[in-house]
Design a protein around this motif. Structure first.
Motif, PDB file in Angstrom:
ATOM      1  N   THR A  11       4.357  -3.673   0.644  1.00 47.68           N
ATOM      2  CA  THR A  11       4.048  -3.999   2.156  1.00 47.68           C
ATOM      3  C   THR A  11       4.114  -5.700   2.064  1.00 47.68           C
ATOM      4  OG1 THR A  11       1.710  -4.429   1.089  1.00 47.68           O
ATOM      5  CG2 THR A  11       2.365  -2.080   2.130  1.00 47.68           C
ATOM      6  N   ASN A  12       4.759  -6.345   1.001  1.00 47.36           N
ATOM      7  CA  ASN A  12       5.138  -7.658   1.117  1.00 47.36           C
ATOM      8  C   ASN A  12       6.288  -7.939   0.028  1.00 47.36           C
ATOM      9  OD1 ASN A  12       3.942  -8.271  -1.293  1.00 47.36           O
ATOM     10  ND2 ASN A  12       2.100  -8.801  -0.104  1.00 47.36           N
ATOM     11  N   TYR A  20       2.788 -13.034  -4.959  1.00 52.00           N
ATOM     12  CA  TYR A  20       2.330 -12.531  -3.721  1.00 52.00           C
ATOM     13  C   TYR A  20       1.806 -13.316  -2.836  1.00 52.00           C
ATOM     14  CZ  TYR A  20       3.295  -8.021  -5.929  1.00 52.00           C
ATOM     15  OH  TYR A  20       3.788  -6.634  -6.371  1.00 52.00           O
ATOM     16  N   SER A  21       2.419 -13.862  -1.855  1.00 50.09           N
ATOM     17  CA  SER A  21       1.880 -14.777  -0.790  1.00 50.09           C
ATOM     18  C   SER A  21       2.019 -14.315   0.792  1.00 50.09           C
ATOM     19  CB  SER A  21       2.699 -15.928  -1.085  1.00 50.09           C
ATOM     20  OG  SER A  21       4.042 -15.749  -0.590  1.00 50.09           O
ATOM     21  N   VAL A  24      -1.209  -9.475   2.840  1.00 48.74           N
ATOM     22  CA  VAL A  24      -1.172  -8.578   2.286  1.00 48.74           C
ATOM     23  C   VAL A  24      -0.093  -7.272   2.856  1.00 48.74           C
ATOM     24  CG1 VAL A  24      -2.330  -6.274   1.194  1.00 48.74           C
ATOM     25  CG2 VAL A  24      -3.103  -8.746   1.097  1.00 48.74           C
ATOM     26  N   ASP A  26       2.563  -7.223   5.485  1.00 53.17           N
ATOM     27  CA  ASP A  26       3.827  -8.143   6.308  1.00 53.17           C
ATOM     28  C   ASP A  26       4.272  -6.887   7.077  1.00 53.17           C
ATOM     29  OD1 ASP A  26       5.889  -9.390   7.189  1.00 53.17           O
ATOM     30  OD2 ASP A  26       5.754 -10.776   5.493  1.00 53.17           O
ATOM     31  N   THR A  52      -6.695  -1.157  -4.022  1.00 49.66           N
ATOM     32  CA  THR A  52      -7.002  -2.351  -2.982  1.00 49.66           C
ATOM     33  C   THR A  52      -6.006  -2.331  -1.967  1.00 49.66           C
ATOM     34  OG1 THR A  52      -5.884  -3.662  -4.514  1.00 49.66           O
ATOM     35  CG2 THR A  52      -8.243  -3.616  -5.059  1.00 49.66           C
ATOM     36  N   SER A  53      -4.928  -1.644  -1.954  1.00 45.25           N
ATOM     37  CA  SER A  53      -3.600  -1.819  -1.180  1.00 45.25           C
ATOM     38  C   SER A  53      -3.751  -1.253   0.264  1.00 45.25           C
ATOM     39  CB  SER A  53      -2.601  -1.303  -1.934  1.00 45.25           C
ATOM     40  OG  SER A  53      -2.708   0.168  -2.186  1.00 45.25           O
TER      41      SER A  53
END
Length: 364
Positions: A11-12, A20-21, A24, A26, A52-53
């Motif tokens: 998802t990013n 990971y920036s 969460v 994108d 947590t995703s």
């Protein structure tokens, strides 16, 4: 037998070597990598599940809306949604996507992660619940009239799914899990059993175990293997890239305060990869365990290293062991997906077709 290729839609753009920036979830990245897999000849793409995703089914729903032919492998953890409800959710998504959905059952091996969602069962109890869950899931998908089901974890009275999957007899079921609790459940329920990228000896042993478990139910399964191919124009350049990936992984983990040695993973699959890593960084023809050793084999973390031709030939060794699905994803997720579609997938398909044609000629 034709081979199936599965990619990975995160998802990013984060990975072991990319911090990971940003958001969460994108949306633009999801669309870009889904389209890259669609254009690259992948059969499916995995969308992972975590405590947590972002929710995997909803990610797939959007990815399906921006692609034309790509199928999806939805990681799904039994026990947090009623199986009757999950069956209807998945069947509805299969209808909307034009029959492009598969489900990947991941029961969960880490107690701490399970507790984040309020699940305090033991591993043995979780797999017993998964067994019942898949019983009910299949009934909801296939029963033409209301059914009753009485188990320890589920008690369904006159359950019925008015919406059925577009695919028949039902949505394909992939299954992950290497523990003694997992194998009997896989043998009973899985259509495709998924292994991580183990040595050829480990894969041969695992396939034999699962086939024996399936035979008790009069069933035959297919097998999937997950790997992280590292490609370059020359073998030396590919190994240099692999070494650079390990160095970047160590640097990023140390910056985040994460361990790079002395790992004790709670799940059997990761322990099997670490057992392989103890034998060395380079195993068999070109199996590479460098990142698995550094990360504690958190998920799919071993690779094959070489030129596209060399990696294709290494994949054929696993094909000869009985693997017909390869889940491949890179450490540079979007760029690697494009490269696999251009350079690796066509070569493997050609080699498999040639290998199968020779076998047919030899048998005639």
């Amino acid at each position: 037998m034709p081979v199936e290729f599965i990619g990975f839609i995160g998802t990013n753009g984060g990975s072991e070597i990319h911090r990971y920036s940003g958001p969460v979830l994108d949306v633009g990245y999801v669309e870009a990598i889904a389209r890259a897999h669609d254009a690259g000849g992948f059969d499916r793409a995995l969308v992972a599940f975590g405590s947590t995703s972002p929710e995997s089914q909803l990610v797939v729903a959007h990815a399906a809306s921006v692609t034309e032919r790509l199928g999806f492998m939805i990681a799904h953890r039994p026990g947090f949604t009623a199986p009757t409800v999950a069956a209807r959710q998945l069947a509805t998504l299969d209808q909307f996507s034009g029959g492009r959905v598969a489900v990947h059952i991941i029961t969960g091996g880490a107690d701490d992660e399970m507790k984040r969602d309020g699940d305090h069962l033991t591993k043995a109890e979780r797999y017993a619940r998964t067994d019942e869950y898949l019983d009910v899931l299949r009934l909801e998908w296939t029963s033409e009239k209301p059914f009753d089901y009485k188990g320890k974890y589920y008690d369904v009275v006159q359950g019925f799914g008015a919406v059925k999957a577009l695919q028949t007899p039902h949505i394909p079921i992939y299954f992950g899990g290497s523990s003694d609790e997992a194998i009997p459940v896989a043998g009973k329920h899985a259509d495709i059993y998924a292994l991580w990228g183990e040595t050829q000896a480990q894969v041969r042993e695992a396939i034999a175990r699962v086939r024996a478990a399936a035979a008790k139910h009069g069933r035959q399964l297919r097998f999937s293997l997950s790997l992280r191919p590292v490609l370059a124009a020359t073998e030396a350049a590919a190994w240099q890239r692999a070494d650079d990936i390990v160095a970047q992984t160590i640097a990023l983990r140390e910056k985040a305060g994460l361990k790079t040695t002395d790992h004790t993973p709670p799940n059997a699959g990761s322990q099997r990869l670490l057992d392989a890593a103890k034998q060395g960084t380079r195993l068999d023809k070109r199996l590479w365990t460098g990142v698995a050793a550094v990360t504690g084999a958190q998920g799919n973390s071993t690779g094959l290293v070489g030129t596209p031709e060399q990696v294709a030939e290494a994949l054929l060794d696993y094909y000869d062991l009985g693997v017909t699905t390869f889940l491949i994803r890179g450490f540079d997720p979007l760029d690697d997906a494009v490269a696999y579609g251009a350079d690796l997938i066509p070569r493997v398909r050609q080699l498999v077709a040639e290998r199968d044609a020779r076998r047919v000629r030899a048998a005639s």
